[in-house]
Design an enzyme around this catalytic site. Structure first.
Site, short mmCIF file in Angstrom:
data_model
loop_
_atom_site.label_atom_id
_atom_site.label_comp_id
_atom_site.label_asym_id
_atom_site.label_seq_id
_atom_site.Cartn_x
_atom_site.Cartn_y
_atom_site.Cartn_z
N GLU A 252 22.14 41.38 33.53
CA GLU A 252 20.77 40.92 33.74
C GLU A 252 20.31 41.52 35.07
O GLU A 252 21.00 41.37 36.08
CB GLU A 252 20.71 39.39 33.80
CG GLU A 252 19.29 38.91 33.96
CD GLU A 252 19.15 37.39 34.09
OE1 GLU A 252 20.16 36.67 33.97
OE2 GLU A 252 18.00 36.96 34.32
N ARG B 129 36.36 35.23 33.45
CA ARG B 129 35.67 35.71 34.63
C ARG B 129 36.70 35.99 35.72
O ARG B 129 37.70 35.28 35.83
CB ARG B 129 34.80 34.54 35.10
CG ARG B 129 33.49 34.89 35.66
CD ARG B 129 32.62 33.64 35.69
NE ARG B 129 31.52 33.85 34.80
CZ ARG B 129 30.43 34.55 35.13
NH1 ARG B 129 30.29 35.04 36.34
NH2 ARG B 129 29.47 34.74 34.27
N LYS C 103 25.54 36.44 41.32
CA LYS C 103 24.34 37.07 41.86
C LYS C 103 23.43 36.05 42.55
O LYS C 103 22.84 36.33 43.57
CB LYS C 103 23.57 37.79 40.74
CG LYS C 103 24.22 39.10 40.34
CD LYS C 103 23.47 39.75 39.19
CE LYS C 103 23.90 39.13 37.88
NZ LYS C 103 23.25 39.70 36.71
P1 ATP Z 1 26.14 36.20 37.78
O1 ATP Z 1 26.44 34.75 37.76
O2 ATP Z 1 26.75 36.90 38.93
O3 ATP Z 1 24.69 36.53 37.61
P2 ATP Z 1 26.36 36.84 35.07
O4 ATP Z 1 27.48 36.69 34.12
O5 ATP Z 1 25.18 35.97 34.88
O6 ATP Z 1 26.91 36.76 36.52
P3 ATP Z 1 25.36 39.27 33.97
O7 ATP Z 1 24.46 40.26 34.58
O8 ATP Z 1 24.85 38.47 32.84
O9 ATP Z 1 25.86 38.33 35.14
O10 ATP Z 1 26.75 39.95 33.59
C1 ATP Z 1 26.93 41.14 32.88
C2 ATP Z 1 28.31 41.12 32.30
O11 ATP Z 1 29.29 41.03 33.32
C3 ATP Z 1 28.50 39.93 31.39
O12 ATP Z 1 29.17 40.34 30.23
C4 ATP Z 1 29.33 39.00 32.21
O13 ATP Z 1 30.07 38.15 31.41
C5 ATP Z 1 30.17 39.95 33.07
N1 ATP Z 1 30.58 39.32 34.31
C6 ATP Z 1 29.79 38.73 35.22
N2 ATP Z 1 30.52 38.20 36.22
C7 ATP Z 1 31.82 38.46 35.94
C8 ATP Z 1 33.07 38.16 36.59
N3 ATP Z 1 33.11 37.49 37.72
N4 ATP Z 1 34.20 38.61 36.00
C9 ATP Z 1 34.15 39.29 34.85
N5 ATP Z 1 33.03 39.61 34.20
C10 ATP Z 1 31.86 39.19 34.72
MG MG Z 2 23.36 35.54 34.53
#
Ligand code: ATP
Ligand code: MG
Length: 561
Positions: free
Chosen positions: A35, A262, A272
């Site tokens: 995102e 994760r 983020k």
């Molecule tokens: P954040 O909470 O940092 O915004 P998110 O999962 O909402 O993390 P996205 O941009 O939706 O962020 O993530 C893109 C991809 O990266 C998704 O498939 C997500 O599951 C994966 N991802 C995000 N954070 C991690 C992590 N800490 N370890 C492994 N994969 C991750």
């Molecule tokens: Mg997110």
């Protein structure tokens, strides 16, 4: 790349099983779906390496899909930063995709669902809907709008799209099962009204689809075969499948969602949203501050793509969440930088050393190897003269036999140069040493082949020539958080654990060859650690970041275990 010989992770086992059951290899397709609401962090690196790693292993395309359904938080600047980071990590996506490109298709499918009686417009407040959700053990209460006639639903949904309604007045919900044991199946919201301009679709839309409705359908549109996400989406899988059931045509690939854990890194936060707070509240200078666990922060800090990929490879993919110690990441930085970083001399905490029997005004340019472990790295010349700087902690008036550095009456070799002997020192009124006087053995020059040059002394010190050294700003970093896991404390905000001393600025003296060093170049400051040139650096004002020290704290931790 030795891909085939490595043992398979559990996701690869799933793919192998599908291939074994007749799924055509040519139809494998993956995606990485960030995102664009912030910069990528080290947690994302795991997901990137997993998805693009699968692409490489199976020769399958991998899409970079921006999951851009929330204009309130998303920006073009984040899209650009994400693209740069994925490329920098060394991966090439097949197609650059945007969920927002599917808004019309998603809308048309939603209209079809309304017509089939599988979606309805709910006109309650979010509080009312929440109150009706029930609990896992007790069924929810159907909305009074659940049985709205199709025509009314169609008219209202069109009104939502046209901008006739305020935010929060109506939502479109899927009509699934208010009694399901999976709360997510209790008539989930598909659309909400949002009067916000989107960074790509501008003001074309004032309704935006929710994650669950968007994600699986986007996978389907792109014909992604394996849609990998983190564990918190495990409960969403049932809904993912329900939404796919509504649109899947038999001859097409039906995407499969699978979850992995994760990855969390010690002494930092990988979210983020939380990283944005650090930026907005001025705790760090920006998303790419070298203390940040973002890909851009690590790059600015001096990490290489290889070190991050090797780190991700080492920790692998797991089914359960755990905390990875940041020293493992540092280990991988050190391991790769050791191979590629040219050696140079820099003195961080200088004290002056005068070689009293070295002719005044004389200078020599000594041969210095750029990397003893890599012949092809070549050599350079470093200037030597009567007055040098050495590290303050490398000299003591008196010391025991375990002190292999310089002490009064003792000898050391100056790296690439001569053997010297400390004769005396001068101090200021506070007792601080201001100058060390030494003698040198003119026949002991390194590499000269003379008997004296081969003589062994216990210590070798790095140094720079006072007349030739260039002052440079050096930024020394410490952990951003003093706590190992700052965002896991129930009663405390993670911001309470900020380390107030995470940045220290000093002026160091570096050898003159560094005059032309360019931003992002990496070096080993001999005996000190790995440093890179910061983006703020210029030939007039050199700025270095300490990437990581030479000592392996990871090995130490392992040893204790
Ligand atoms: P954040 O909470 O940092 O915004 P998110 O999962 O909402 O993390 P996205 O941009 O939706 O962020 O993530 C893109 C991809 O990266 C998704 O498939 C997500 O599951 C994966 N991802 C995000 N954070 C991690 C992590 N800490 N370890 C492994 N994969 C991750
Ligand atoms: Mg997110």
């Amino acid at each position: 790349m030795g891909e085939a010989s490595k043992s398979l992770n559990f996701i690869e086992h799933i793919v192998e099983e599908d291939l074994g059951n007749g799924f055509p290899r040519a139809q494998l397709r993956f995606r990485f779906p960030p995102e664009p609401n912030g910069y990528l962090h080290i947690g994302h690196a795991s997901s990137i390496c997993l998805n693009f790693g699968l692409g490489l292993r199976y020769g399958a395309p991998v899409n970079l899909r921006f999951d851009d359904t929330n204009p309130a938080k998303e920006e073009k600047a984040y899209v650009d930063a994400i693209k740069k980071d994925v490329e920098w990590l060394g991966y090439q996506w097949d197609t650059e995709c945007y969920a927002s490109d599917y808004f019309q298709q998603l809308y048309d499918w939603a209209v079809a669902l309304i017509k089939q009686g599988k979606a309805y417009v709910d006109s309650q407040s979010s509080e009312e809907m929440a109150a009706q959700k029930g609990a896992p053990s007790e069924p929810g209460t159907p909305s009074p709008y659940r049985d709205r006639p199709v025509e009314e639903n169609l008219a209202l949904f069109e009104g939502m799209k046209k901008g006739d309604f305020e935010e929060g007045t109506h939502v479109l919900r899927a009509k699934i099962d208010m009694g399901s044991s999976n709360m997510l199946m209790r008539d989930p919201i598909m659309y909400r009204v949002l009067h916000k301009a989107h960074h790509r679709t501008n003001t074309d839309w004032c309704i935006y689809p929710m994650y669950d409705w968007t994600h699986g359908e986007s996978d389907y549109i792109e014909q992604v075969s394996h849609s990998l996400c983190t564990l918190e989406f495990a409960m969403h899988r049932e809904l993912y499948d329900w939404f796919l059931d509504q649109v899947t045509e038999t001859e097409k690939v039906r995407p499969k969602q699978r979850e992995f854990a994760r990855r969390n890194l010690s002494h930092t936060v990988v979210s983020k949203r939380k990283l944005l707070r650090l930026v907005e509240e001025g705790v760090v200078k920006g998303w790419d501050d070298p203390r940040m666990p973002t890909i851009s922060g690590l790059r600015r800090r001096g990490y290489t793509p290889e070190s991050i990929r090797n780190f991700a490879e080492t920790i692998g993919i797991a089914k359960r969440e755990n905390l990875i110690d940041v020293s493992l990441l540092e280990f991988h930085a050190r391991e790769h930088l050791n191979k590629i970083a040219p050696r140079v001399m820099a003195v961080l905490d200088p004290v002056k050393l005068v070689i009293t029997n070295y002719p005044e005004g004389q200078e020599e340019w000594l041969d210095a190897e750029n990397n003893p472990g890599d012949e092809e790295a070549g050599s350079r010349k470093v200037p030597f003269s009567r007055e040098l700087y050495i590290e303050r902690e490398d000299f003591r008036e008196e010391a025991n036999r375990k002190f292999f550095r310089l002490k009064l009456g003792g000898e050391v070799r100056l790296k690439n140069g001569y053997i010297i002997k400390a004769e005396s020192c001068t101090k200021d009124t506070d007792g601080n040493i201001t100058e060390i006087q030494c003698s040198y053995d003119p026949k002991s020059k390194s590499g000269s082949g003379s008997e004296e040059s081969l003589r062994k002394v216990k210590g070798t010190l790095h140094w720079v020539s006072v007349a030739h050294a260039i002052p440079a700003e050096v930024r020394l970093y410490d952990r951003l958080f003093s706590d190992e896991s700052p965002d896991t404390h129930k009663d405390k905000d993670f911001m309470e654990f900020i380390n107030p001393d995470s940045l220290k600025l000093i002026t160091a003296y570096v050898e003159p060859s560094l005059k032309t060093a360019k931003p992002e170049e990496q070096f080993q400051f001999q005996r000190l650690g790995y440093f890179n040139v910061d983006l703020d650096s210029s030939p007039e004002h050199l700025v270095f970041n300490k990437t990581v020290g030479l000592r392996d704290t990871w090995a130490k931790i392992q040893g204790q275990g």
